[in-house]
Structures are given as C-alpha cells and as structure tokens.
Design a protein around this motif. Structure first.
Motif, mmCIF file in Angstrom:
data_model
loop_
_atom_site.group_PDB
_atom_site.id
_atom_site.type_symbol
_atom_site.label_atom_id
_atom_site.label_comp_id
_atom_site.label_asym_id
_atom_site.label_seq_id
_atom_site.Cartn_x
_atom_site.Cartn_y
_atom_site.Cartn_z
ATOM 1 N N PRO A 292 45.575 -49.037 -24.612
ATOM 2 C CA PRO A 292 44.606 -49.063 -23.509
ATOM 3 C C PRO A 292 43.295 -48.364 -23.836
ATOM 4 N N HIS A 293 43.331 -47.391 -24.752
ATOM 5 C CA HIS A 293 42.117 -46.639 -25.074
ATOM 6 C C HIS A 293 41.472 -47.118 -26.372
ATOM 7 N N GLY A 294 41.943 -48.217 -26.887
ATOM 8 C CA GLY A 294 41.464 -48.673 -28.188
ATOM 9 C C GLY A 294 40.471 -49.795 -28.143
ATOM 10 N N VAL A 295 39.760 -49.980 -27.030
ATOM 11 C CA VAL A 295 38.784 -51.053 -26.927
ATOM 12 C C VAL A 295 37.623 -50.595 -26.058
ATOM 13 N N ALA A 296 36.417 -51.040 -26.398
ATOM 14 C CA ALA A 296 35.220 -50.689 -25.633
ATOM 15 C C ALA A 296 34.248 -51.856 -25.658
ATOM 16 N N TYR B 75 34.283 -53.383 -29.421
ATOM 17 C CA TYR B 75 34.801 -52.524 -30.483
ATOM 18 C C TYR B 75 36.276 -52.278 -30.194
ATOM 19 N N ALA B 76 37.074 -52.273 -31.241
ATOM 20 C CA ALA B 76 38.502 -52.058 -31.071
ATOM 21 C C ALA B 76 39.041 -51.227 -32.216
ATOM 22 N N SER B 77 40.116 -50.512 -31.937
ATOM 23 C CA SER B 77 40.720 -49.664 -32.957
ATOM 24 C C SER B 77 41.547 -50.469 -33.944
ATOM 25 N N THR B 78 41.960 -51.680 -33.561
ATOM 26 C CA THR B 78 42.734 -52.550 -34.451
ATOM 27 C C THR B 78 42.232 -53.972 -34.310
ATOM 28 N N GLY B 79 42.508 -54.795 -35.314
ATOM 29 C CA GLY B 79 42.095 -56.182 -35.271
ATOM 30 C C GLY B 79 43.062 -57.049 -34.484
ATOM 31 N N ALA C 261 31.539 -48.788 -23.949
ATOM 32 C CA ALA C 261 31.183 -47.932 -25.070
ATOM 33 C C ALA C 261 30.226 -46.846 -24.592
ATOM 34 N N ASP C 262 29.983 -45.870 -25.450
ATOM 35 C CA ASP C 262 28.996 -44.840 -25.164
ATOM 36 C C ASP C 262 27.670 -45.502 -24.786
ATOM 37 N N PRO C 263 26.947 -44.996 -23.769
ATOM 38 C CA PRO C 263 25.728 -45.668 -23.304
ATOM 39 C C PRO C 263 24.640 -45.816 -24.359
ATOM 40 N N ILE C 264 24.538 -44.876 -25.294
ATOM 41 C CA ILE C 264 23.527 -45.053 -26.348
ATOM 42 C C ILE C 264 23.949 -46.183 -27.287
ATOM 43 N N GLY D 288 32.350 -41.974 -32.722
ATOM 44 C CA GLY D 288 31.635 -41.462 -31.557
ATOM 45 C C GLY D 288 31.264 -42.492 -30.517
ATOM 46 N N LEU D 289 31.452 -43.786 -30.813
ATOM 47 C CA LEU D 289 31.014 -44.800 -29.861
ATOM 48 C C LEU D 289 31.949 -44.948 -28.665
#
Length: 267
Positions: free
Chosen positions: A152-156, A178-182, A228-231, A209-210
């Motif tokens: 659940p925390h591996g995607v943004a 962005y994801a922690s795994t493919g 993802a992070d706003p920046i 950091g994203l």
C-alpha cells in the motif's frame, strides 16, 4: 519492463540494451520478448559520482516543515543527524538555508525551490512507457490498485494527474507513477509505447525522497490516490508534454507558496 517476478523484458534483436539500475529488492533476469515497452533509464545526473539524495530530500522536507531542529529533520529525511548536519552546511554555504533561534529554515522559498529544480538529476531508476485509452486519472487508479495490493505504501502518483488534484488547471494528458516494485501493465490492457506518445510513465526510482513521509501528505487532498512529494509533482509537471505545462507548473508552485504562508512563514 519489470514483471511481478522482477523480470526485465528486452526486445528480440536489440542492437544494444542499457539497464543502469536494478532495485535492491529485486533481481533482474534478462529474457527475450517480442513486444516489450520502451525501457529507459530515468534522467541521470550529468556529473559522475553518487547522487546526494539526502540533500535533495532535506530541502523537500524543509519546504513543508520550516524551523525544524536537526533531530527533527533527521527523522523526516530518514538519515543520521551527522548527515543532516553536513547537508545543512552545504546548503547554507550556497545561501539556500539558514539557522535561526527557532531552528533551520529556508532563506527564501522561491529561491530554494528554484535551486532544487535546477540541481535535481531526476529520480533515477528504470522507466517504462505505456499507452492506454482511458483518461489519465483512471489509468493512474488502475496502476495504483495493481501496486497497492501487495504494498500500500509502495506507489505514488505525480505529474499531470497529481497536479490536477492539488492545483487544477488543465485536463491531465499523462499519468506519472512511481512504485517500489515493477508490474506488468500489459495484464491490464496497456500497450507498450515510446516516451513521446505514452499516456502513462511508470518508474521504479532510486530517489528515496519522492515519497511523502507520514504526517505531511494530509495537507494535499489525495482524492484516494497516494501522491508524490509536491516538489516532485512540480518537477514532473514542468517536463510534461503540452504548451501549457509551465502554466500548470506555476499553479503547483503557487500552492506551495500559499501553503508556506498559511502556516505563518514568509515565502
């Protein structure tokens, strides 16, 4: 393309294949595939040597959390206090941050964001590009559901879709995730595409950091999608296709400025 088993699919007869990065949690095995997606290394720094991810992450966190102590910043960044101290000295030498009686803060919000955008080398890692017929936001939801099932925390979500959630300006044309795994997006009907015509960009990044840390994401209403992070959203919108990408990016920048001021800090 990375499959769920951590397999990279490479086209038959390819003259050259470059895979610059493999996620530490997966093992890459190269096999032949007749119809792979376009695979590219995400933008790399021009200079050789390790990327100072901690410094870029530190500045991200200071945009959202000014007047913090070194101990607080170390927790937010996820590195040791000596490493934070070193990064703060580097940024202070460039007049980006300053120490006050209330803690460390940015000298000027706009200048700090500008420094970050000019120096950030990109998220690194491996990117694949896909084409889908559904609206970009629905494509993002589909991928989030695929990735969030095991992690659940591996995607943004970033880029146009995220910008439309936090600072609406234009209809999203491309989803950036962005994801922690493919994952194998072909299983959901996505078609491999080139970077120019793709409607979805999927990256397993190197930049730690994203991802937004716990406690910061609630300021930006996620609409059910992890952002993802706003920046990072700002950086991705600026490189999105379309003649009005700069206008959309400015909306995100203005949001960061308002958020900073609303919490009682001069921009």
């Amino acid at each position: 393309m990375l499959t769920e088993a951590g397999v990279a699919l490479i086209p038959r007869g390819a003259d050259r294949v470059e895979l610059s990065y493999a996620d530490a949690r997966a093992t890459l095995t190269v096999v032949a595939s007749p119809t792979p997606p376009q695979v590219e290394a995400a933008e790399r720094p021009a200079k050789r040597g390790p990327v100072p991810w901690g410094t870029f992450t530190l500045l991200r966190r200071m945009v959202q959390r000014p007047y913090a102590t070194q101990q607080e910043l170390a927790v937010l960044v996820g590195v040791s206090q000596p490493r934070v101290s070193q990064a703060l000295r580097t940024l202070a030498d460039q007049d980006v941050v300053q120490r006050t009686s209330s803690g460390w803060t940015l000298r000027n919000l706009d200048e700090a964001i500008r420094w970050w955008l000019e120096n950030y080398p990109g998220p690194g890692g491996i990117s694949t590009y896909w084409y889908g017929l559904a609206p970009a936001v629905e494509q993002a939801r589909t991928v989030v559901e695929m990735v969030a099932a095991p992690d659940p925390h591996g995607v943004a979500v970033s880029g146009d879709v995220a910008a439309d959630i936090i600072a609406p300006w234009r209809a999203p044309t491309r989803a950036i995730l962005y994801a922690s795994t493919g994952v194998n997006l072909a299983d959901e009907g996505f078609i491999p595409a080139g970077a120019e015509e793709a409607t979805l960009e999927f990256t397993v990044p190197r930049d730690p950091g994203l991802w937004q840390p716990s406690g910061m994401a609630e300021r930006f209403i996620p609409d059910g999608l992890p952002l993802a992070d706003p920046i990072q959203i700002l950086w991705d919108v600026r490189r999105s296709p379309g003649s009005d990408s700069e206008d959309a990016a400015q909306r995100v920048w203005d949001l960061l400025r308002r958020d900073h001021r609303d919490r009682g800090y001069a921009a």
